[in-house]
Design an enzyme around this catalytic site. Structure first.
Site, PDB file in Angstrom:
ATOM      1  NE  ARG A 152     -24.970  31.969  23.446  1.00 30.93           N
ATOM      2  CZ  ARG A 152     -24.306  32.452  22.265  1.00 30.93           C
ATOM      3  NH1 ARG A 152     -24.601  33.562  22.105  1.00 30.93           N
ATOM      4  NH2 ARG A 152     -23.065  31.853  22.127  1.00 30.93           N
ATOM      5  CE  LYS A 179     -22.186  30.690  27.714  1.00 30.70           C
ATOM      6  NZ  LYS A 179     -22.170  29.504  27.195  1.00 30.70           N
ATOM      7  CG  HIS A 260     -29.244  25.361  23.682  1.00 32.16           C
ATOM      8  ND1 HIS A 260     -28.065  26.395  23.359  1.00 32.16           N
ATOM      9  CD2 HIS A 260     -28.493  24.554  23.111  1.00 32.16           C
ATOM     10  CE1 HIS A 260     -27.676  26.054  23.214  1.00 32.16           C
ATOM     11  NE2 HIS A 260     -27.417  25.322  22.497  1.00 32.16           N
ATOM     12  NE  ARG A 263     -26.766  29.200  20.202  1.00 30.59           N
ATOM     13  CZ  ARG A 263     -26.017  30.764  19.793  1.00 30.59           C
ATOM     14  NH1 ARG A 263     -26.325  30.911  19.469  1.00 30.59           N
ATOM     15  NH2 ARG A 263     -24.502  30.443  20.038  1.00 30.59           N
ATOM     16  CE1 TYR A 295     -25.750  24.062  21.211  1.00 34.50           C
ATOM     17  CE2 TYR A 295     -23.961  24.869  20.542  1.00 34.50           C
ATOM     18  CZ  TYR A 295     -24.852  24.574  21.211  1.00 34.50           C
ATOM     19  OH  TYR A 295     -24.349  24.847  22.402  1.00 34.50           O
TER      20      TYR A 295
END
Length: 312
Positions: A152, A179, A260, A263, A295
């Site tokens: 991240r 996170k 992002h 990632r 994703y």
């Protein structure tokens, strides 16, 4: 007197710990959300604290025309937390608010438009544009490490030189906090040597770390227009700017990419290469398979595809 002073110190410490229970970005977002709600209530002549369920329902109804569902849900969370901290019952759990939100989710849908992932071939194109300057050296290391580690933005800019351990097999990165690890238990992420030196993340990071010539301090730092490296940490927003800059240079629409994208690109590229989900999760730190699959779905569309096996 001493007891009063002790009590004040304990209260201040408790307040500080309470603030640390959430990430800085979350606290800033909640503060902004609450300020918006309070301003709306003032303009409407309604009380914000405590607020009635009807007030919250009207507020979110007004937001529905211009805000995403995720933003509205975060506003509700901020309102709820403000009421709880003030010792009031939260109005957000009332059936009126829940019913209105259910209608908003049904009408608007909850699918989020994700940023375009930077895939392996895209990353090669980006790296080919990066010059051999101080800024280029830093950006090359940031892009390759961000992709290979599935990091991240906050994880990237939070790295220190002391978090790096170069071994015979590659680079071991110690993530002290993330996170999904707010209690800072930490985890190690392996970054293997690449087959191509030009796009090897471990070599790129080693070159940048050597250029810094220090044993401690932030890994990624701002560089001024004179090429001087500043002794402070790069911001997470700067990661997005770096990705956009080199995406545009490589002919990729920069409006569709962000920090992002690195990632998401690793997860998507790994899925397309047939890497098992557990291995991808081990690299990216995802705890939920459901979240990860958001994703990797595009990367696995043609793996074991039903329509590809029926002889069309």
């Amino acid at each position: 007197m001493n007891e009063c002073i002790t009590q004040l110190c304990v209260t201040a410490q408790a307040r500080e710990y309470a603030q640390q229970s959430k990430a800085d970005s979350t606290r800033r977002a909640y503060a902004s959300d609450w300020a918006d709600f309070a301003a709306w209530c003032q303009a409407q002549g309604r009380e914000s604290l405590p607020a009635g369920p009807e007030t919250v329902a009207l507020y979110v109804t007004g937001l529905a025309g211009e805000r995403k569902v995720a933003t509205i849900q975060r506003r509700i969370a901020a309102i709820s937390q403000a009421h709880q901290f003030a010792g009031h019952e939260s109005p957000t759990g009332h059936v009126v608010v829940r019913t209105v939100m259910a209608g908003i989710r049904r009408a608007k849908g909850t699918a989020q438009a994700g940023k375009r992932p930077i895939l392996t071939e895209d990353l090669r194109a980006l790296i080919a544009q990066v010059p051999d300057t101080a800024t280029g050296q830093r950006d090359r290391a940031l892009l390759l490490l961000g992709f290979a580690g599935g990091f991240r933005r906050s994880e990237l800019v939070g790295l220190n030189l002391t978090d790096l351990n170069f071994t015979r097999d590659g680079l071991v990165v110690m993530l002290r906090r993330s996170k999904t690890d707010q209690e800072a238990q930490g985890r190690e992420v392996g970054i293997p040597y690449g087959s191509n030196p030009a796009t090897c993340p471990a070599r790129a990071v080693r070159a940048w770390a050597d250029a810094l010539g220090e044993g401690d301090g932030p890994l990624f730092r701002p560089i001024n227009r004179h090429g001087q490296v500043l002794n402070r940490r790069l911001t997470d927003k700067s990661v997005a700017l770096v990705v956009k800059r080199w995406a545009a240079a490589a002919g990729i629409e920069s409006g569709g990419v962000a920090g992002h994208s690195l990632r998401a690109g690793l997860a998507t590229s790994a899925a397309a290469a047939g890497v098992p989900e557990r291995a991808i999760m081990a690299q990216t730190g995802h705890r939920s398979v459901t979240t990860l699959r958001k994703y990797i779905r595009s990367g696995s569309l043609f793996l074991e595809n039903a329509a590809a096996r029926v002889g069309l």
